[in-house]
Each structure stands twice: as C-alpha cells, then as structure tokens.
Scaffold this active site. Sequence first.
Site, short mmCIF file in Angstrom:
data_model
loop_
_atom_site.label_atom_id
_atom_site.label_comp_id
_atom_site.label_asym_id
_atom_site.label_seq_id
_atom_site.Cartn_x
_atom_site.Cartn_y
_atom_site.Cartn_z
N ASP A 176 5.68 0.07 12.00
CA ASP A 176 4.40 -0.47 11.57
C ASP A 176 4.22 -1.95 11.92
O ASP A 176 3.16 -2.52 11.63
CB ASP A 176 4.23 -0.28 10.06
CG ASP A 176 3.83 1.14 9.70
OD1 ASP A 176 3.48 1.91 10.61
OD2 ASP A 176 3.85 1.48 8.50
N ARG B 271 -8.14 -0.25 5.29
CA ARG B 271 -7.22 0.69 4.65
C ARG B 271 -5.92 0.02 4.25
O ARG B 271 -5.22 0.52 3.37
CB ARG B 271 -6.92 1.85 5.60
CG ARG B 271 -8.07 2.81 5.85
CD ARG B 271 -7.63 3.97 6.71
NE ARG B 271 -6.40 4.53 6.20
CZ ARG B 271 -5.31 4.78 6.94
NH1 ARG B 271 -5.31 4.51 8.21
NH2 ARG B 271 -4.23 5.31 6.39
N LYS C 161 0.82 -1.21 0.00
CA LYS C 161 0.00 0.00 0.00
C LYS C 161 0.85 1.25 0.00
O LYS C 161 0.59 2.20 -0.76
CB LYS C 161 -0.91 0.01 1.24
CG LYS C 161 -1.80 1.24 1.32
CD LYS C 161 -2.32 1.49 2.72
CE LYS C 161 -1.25 2.13 3.59
NZ LYS C 161 -1.77 2.75 4.81
N ASN C 162 1.90 1.27 0.83
CA ASN C 162 2.71 2.48 0.97
C ASN C 162 3.51 2.80 -0.29
O ASN C 162 3.96 3.94 -0.46
CB ASN C 162 3.65 2.36 2.17
CG ASN C 162 2.91 2.48 3.49
OD1 ASN C 162 1.77 2.97 3.53
ND2 ASN C 162 3.52 2.02 4.56
N ARG D 62 3.03 14.24 13.21
CA ARG D 62 3.53 14.02 11.85
C ARG D 62 3.38 15.27 10.97
O ARG D 62 2.66 15.28 9.99
CB ARG D 62 2.84 12.82 11.20
CG ARG D 62 3.13 11.52 11.92
CD ARG D 62 2.94 10.33 11.03
NE ARG D 62 1.55 9.95 10.91
CZ ARG D 62 1.13 8.90 10.20
NH1 ARG D 62 1.99 8.17 9.55
NH2 ARG D 62 -0.14 8.61 10.13
N CYS E 18 -3.59 13.33 13.42
CA CYS E 18 -3.39 11.90 13.30
C CYS E 18 -3.37 11.29 14.69
O CYS E 18 -2.81 11.87 15.62
CB CYS E 18 -2.07 11.62 12.59
SG CYS E 18 -1.71 9.87 12.40
#
Length: 426
Positions: A308, A400, A22-23, A122, A117
């Site tokens: 993550d 997501r 995804k990233n 961030r 967030c």
Amino acid sequence: MDSIAIVGGARLYGDIPVSGAKNSAIKLMAAAILTDQPLTLTNMPRLADTRFLGQLLRAFGIRVDELGADTTVLHAAELTSTFAPYDLVRQMRASFNVLGPLLARTGEARVSLPGGCTIGARPVDLHLKALQALGAEITLEEGYVHAVAPHGLKGTRIDFPFVSVGATEHALLAAVLADGVTVLRRAACEPEIGDLALCLNAMGARIEGIGTNTLTITGVRALSGTQWSVIPDRIEMGSYAVAAAMAGGEVRLTRSRPELIAALTDRMVAAGVEVSPTSDGVVVRRDPLVRLRAVDVTTEVYPGFATDLQAQFMALMTLAEGESVVHETIFENRFMHAPELARLGAEISVHGGEAQVRGVERLVGAPVMATDLRASMSLIIAGLAAEGETIVSRVYHLDRGFEHLEAKLAACGAQVRRIRGEADEH
C-alpha cells in the site's frame, strides 16, 4: 466527481497529525456484531469506508453514533437482520468480513460476494474455507454466501496456504465465540490484526500469540463492550512521509508510531532523506536542492515493505538520480499509476510484476486520473514536485482512505485545493 488541483514547487513545513488506521477501524467496527454491549472506538477516522460500513451495520439493527471528531459508539443490543445486500457490500470489499461475526453470534448469515477489484482478483475462498473448518455449512446462491452453523462454530486448526490479512481477520472474528480452541497457522502479522486481537481481548476474548504468525484462540461464550483507541494509520503516515520527501522541507508527523513504517523509512534514508523519530511520531527532512538517490524496493507482507506504499514510493523515485526497480509481489495489476505518472514526465517501464523507474530532472503538471486509493496518493505526491498545476480526477478513491488530505497538506504550505464536481455514487 471531485478533482484535486496541486500547484507544485512549494516546500512543506509544519505538523501533520496522523489519523486512526482505516484498515483497523473497519474490522473493529465489525467486532461490535459479536456483543450486545456498546463498543466505543476512539481515534476513529471519518472516511467514506467507515461510513459505508456504518450503513451496513445499521441495516443489521446496530446503533452507530458518531460523537465529536473521532469517537464512534456501536451498540448491537439486538440483531434484526443478518442479510448483507450487494448494494451495500459492493461499496467496500472489507465489508464482506461481517459474515464471520454474524455467523458466530447468530448461527446464520447471508452476505453478498464483494465482486471484482481493479488491483487483482483477491478471492475470498480462504475466508470461506476457514469458516467451513470452524463448522459452517456454506452455499453460494446467485452471488451470495449463505452460511449456517446449526450446531455452533467449533474450534479447530486452520493452516492458511499463504499469508492473507483478510482471511486471518475473518477467522479471528469468528473463532472468538467458537466452542473450543482454534489455532491459526501462517497468520498475517500486520499491526491492524494485532489491534483487532487486543481489542477483542479487552472485550473478553482469549487470544494468544498476537504479533506472531500463529494465533491461538480459546473460544468464550460471550463478549462484553469496551473502549478502544484505533491504532495510527501507517499507510497515511508513510504517504505523508513520502510527500514531505518529494516536496522538500521539514514535516513532523504526530500521533504516530515510526516503527510501523520502518521498512519504508529505511529505503527513504537510503535515498537521501533524513528521518528522525520523536516522542509522538517522526520528522522527515530533505533539502530539495540535493537530488535523491535511486533505490530498489520489493513489496512483502508485514514487516516488509507495504504494497500500500508502493505507488507513493514510485512517485518519489521518478525524480531520483539513476534507475530504481520496484517489485510488486502482493497484488497483480498494481502498476496502474505508472502511465498516469508518465503523463507528468516520469519514465517508467512495466514488465509483469516489475517496474523500472528511470529518474528524470523534473516533472511537469498535467491532468491525470486516479485508478485506486494508493495510486491517487502517488499522483498527489508527484504533483507536489511537478512544475505548474496537476489536476487529479476521480478522487473519490482518496476520500476512502485519507481524512482531511487537502487541509493537512495546505497547513504545511502546499498549494492544493479541491474542485467540486457532480455527485457520484462511490
């Protein structure tokens, strides 16, 4: 809102194919802004985040076609707008990175600030400073960034004060069409950045130093289209590796690259999990009758232990013998999963950026609430080993970042099902 129910205790046996990252995918989609020719992306994950970005790109006049299970064709033949409204940008923070390529191609853009967030502030100041160094004139107006480059972007040297994945990607997307040479120092080295840079080179960009902390970009006048396969998702791969270790059994992760999660698997092996590379991935084995050993982890920028994967590894450590310490050095407020794991019987003490996890003999299922994407997966992982049923609510976070999660786990024997709720806006 949907929930996911897991009945713990089932051992996992089988194959799990790893989806595209995804990233990487969302930044590759943004790269389509830079050319008037089609960009074809294969191994594309079908996720809420890629759909959100697709909506935003369509608002610019870009054609976005999803073909088959994992191919997306993006064609920005003509940009009809360079305005990114808050209602679209707020749905996914990374969509702010359309600012640089819009500015590089058209000389002007107005993009909403991404907002807050739950895992830390961030800020985007490094993004804006990088664009200013390239010659952009930037003003902030009522929550929007208005950027213009009346004389075009110019190559320059950018020394980031600290490693920032988002700022590195953003500067890269802008600098490829700048006039002259741009040098990015203290650049992030994540594999997804390398994937973006290699794709840009395939489109005609001139980027050197890929995979290092110094990137040199010689600007070109225009980019062409290309076809590119998205890199495997190392966070999904790592999450399922931890899930297999938590539940016990033997799972083969296919369509993946084990070197991308070496920092995680090193700690898993230290904890007593067997990890073996294969021709197209990795096999994870664990005898559930043999208790895990507690090991410490500290999150770091790549190639260190990924932030993550911190929540998922913490879930694994809840059943380990002894006490482990988890140091979070990347984001503040990233232990929000700890009190939810405690609802299942975990013993976790949080002090600032450090969490002490005292392993327990067993977890017991309970209703829990997901607070963010990675925390959601940690609760799923814990539920696989908990006695009885665990119900994880607010799983729009999971949607997501994890494609076909229930199907992939169920195919290996997990007792997992989705409980449909009322539609939400996330």
